[in-house]
Enzyme design. Structure first.
Site, PDB file in Angstrom:
ATOM      1  N   HIS A  75       0.765  -1.191   0.095  1.00  0.00           N
ATOM      2  CA  HIS A  75       0.008  -0.023  -0.028  1.00  0.00           C
ATOM      3  C   HIS A  75       0.987   1.406  -0.148  1.00  0.00           C
ATOM      4  CE1 HIS A  75      -4.015  -2.029   1.677  1.00  0.00           C
ATOM      5  NE2 HIS A  75      -3.509  -2.408   0.736  1.00  0.00           N
ATOM      6  N   TYR A 204      -9.508   5.640   6.851  1.00  0.00           N
ATOM      7  CA  TYR A 204      -9.463   6.083   8.412  1.00  0.00           C
ATOM      8  C   TYR A 204     -10.493   7.261   8.382  1.00  0.00           C
ATOM      9  CZ  TYR A 204      -5.268   3.522   9.768  1.00  0.00           C
ATOM     10  OH  TYR A 204      -4.343   2.580   9.970  1.00  0.00           O
TER      11      TYR A 204
END
Length: 393
Positions: A75, A204
């Protein structure tokens, strides 16, 4: 009682204990690893796993894990989501580093297989019952095996890598709870579901309804969390209520739903032991410190501890040089407290406190904007999230 002699007695067959035995073996230093859990329990307990680039390098270059690169997913960023909008933090362009999504239990499968193939003395279902003489150069531990037989391991050094309920900790700090501690007033309600990814990178999300984390496991299994009360019962909510809760906390993003096959409530806290070393006994990993999962630092801190300790034990046991072991705690704590700060910061910035006022909510959004609208702010987050270089003592 059977007596076994080795150079390093390692309590705990988690990432820290297994990796340490792996690194020490490369230097010709024998060790014995014991753990109260069964192999199946260790390998089947599903845990998150965001691995820093330095952690991945250590696992792959030392031969501890090949699958971290072939199965793990790289990632290059994360998304901070608030006020209905997503803001990508591009790790690669900001720092030149990335992270890998590779669950901890998969890394443990690799480490156990590698150690057993190398002939490691690795004893599962073995409970430590005593530790002694750590102030001498001949410390020992006693243990009881699953069949009830008694074992004594005499060593030159004892390592507590046995998790947050460490049985070695009292020999180092003087008590099982001796340390700096902070409990948080919320927890994570986590699910595993059968679905394709809702996002290719972690989201998030800060929302008026509370925090949510949208993560992944594979092309067909996903991991997601939302903020909840620490006393929440994971069995109470229906699947429809769980999906409604998650969806409400990432407005503007459509989640791909699927059957939920596991659910749990994860409490989290911050802890750092008052002492990391006493005589010939030392603590690493969760035995030494725990962090909230928001900063993705747990396993990475354990690996950083072990890299430092490996160097120190090589110097001590092969060259009778005490300098690195004498400075181990001081060096390790610099990184530990940086990780504690980052984990606390991410947690406080993204979660909604039960007593938050209107001012608190608007200030929190201002903080998030200060991060995403500033290259310096984004860089700070990216540097901390992807991890700092492993320190050379």
């Amino acid at each position: 009682m059977t007596t076994v002699r080795t150079r390093v007695a390692i309590v705990g067959a988690g990432p820290a204990g297994l990796l340490l035995s792996h690194l020490l073996a490369d230097a010709g230093i024998e060790s014995v690893v014991v753990d109260r859990r069964s192999r199946d329990e260790i390998e089947s307990t599903i845990r998150a796993g965001i691995l820093e680039q330095e952690t991945v390098r250590t696992l792959s270059e030392t031969g501890a894990s090949d699958r971290v690169l072939t199965v793990g997913n790289r990632h290059d960023g994360i998304e901070l989501h608030f006020e209905g909008e997503g803001h990508r933090i591009d790790f690669s362009s900001l720092t030149g580093r990335s992270v890998w999504l590779y669950p901890q239990h998969e890394a443990l499968k690799d480490l156990i297989a590698a150690r057993l193939a190398a002939g490691q003395d690795l004893r599962f279902e073995t409970e430590v019952t005593g530790i002694g003489d750590v102030e001498t150069d001949r410390p020992w531990i006693t243990a009881t095996a699953g069949d009830g037989s008694e074992l004594r391991i005499e060593a030159e050094f004892v390592v507590g890598a046995d998790g947050s309920r460490s049985g070695v900790r009292p020999a180092v700090t003087g008590s099982s709870s001796g340390g700096y501690f902070r409990e948080y007033p919320f927890a994570w309600f986590g699910i595993l579901c059968e679905a394709s990814p809702s996002s290719h990178e972690l989201i998030y999300s800060n929302s008026p309804h509370g925090f949510a984390l949208i993560s992944q496991r594979s092309a067909t299994v996903q991991r997601m969390y939302f903020q909840c009360d620490p006393e929440a019962d994971p069995s109470v909510l229906s699947e429809a209520e769980i999906w409604d809760t998650l969806q409400a906390r990432v407005p503007g993003t459509t989640l791909i739903e699927g059957p939920i096959f596991q659910r749990d409530v994860l409490r989290f806290r911050s802890f750092v032991a008052h002492e990391l070393r006493h005589g010939r006994a030392v603590l690493v990993g969760d035995a030494a410190h725990t962090v909230p999962p928001t900063g993705a630092k747990g396993m990475n801190l354990a690996v950083a501890d072990v890299v430092l300790l490996d160097r120190a034990l090589r110097a001590l046991l092969l060259e009778n040089d005490t300098r690195l072991i004498d400075t181990f705690a001081q060096t390790a704590l610099k990184r530990i407290w940086k990780a504690q700060h980052f984990s606390w910061w991410m947690t406080s910035m993204l979660h909604t406190a039960a007593d938050a006022s209107a001012f608190d909510r608007r200030r929190q959004v201002g903080e998030l904007r200060s991060v995403v609208e500033s290259e310096a702010g984004q860089t700070f987050l990216a540097e901390a999230y992807t991890g700092w270089p492993h320190t050379a003592q």
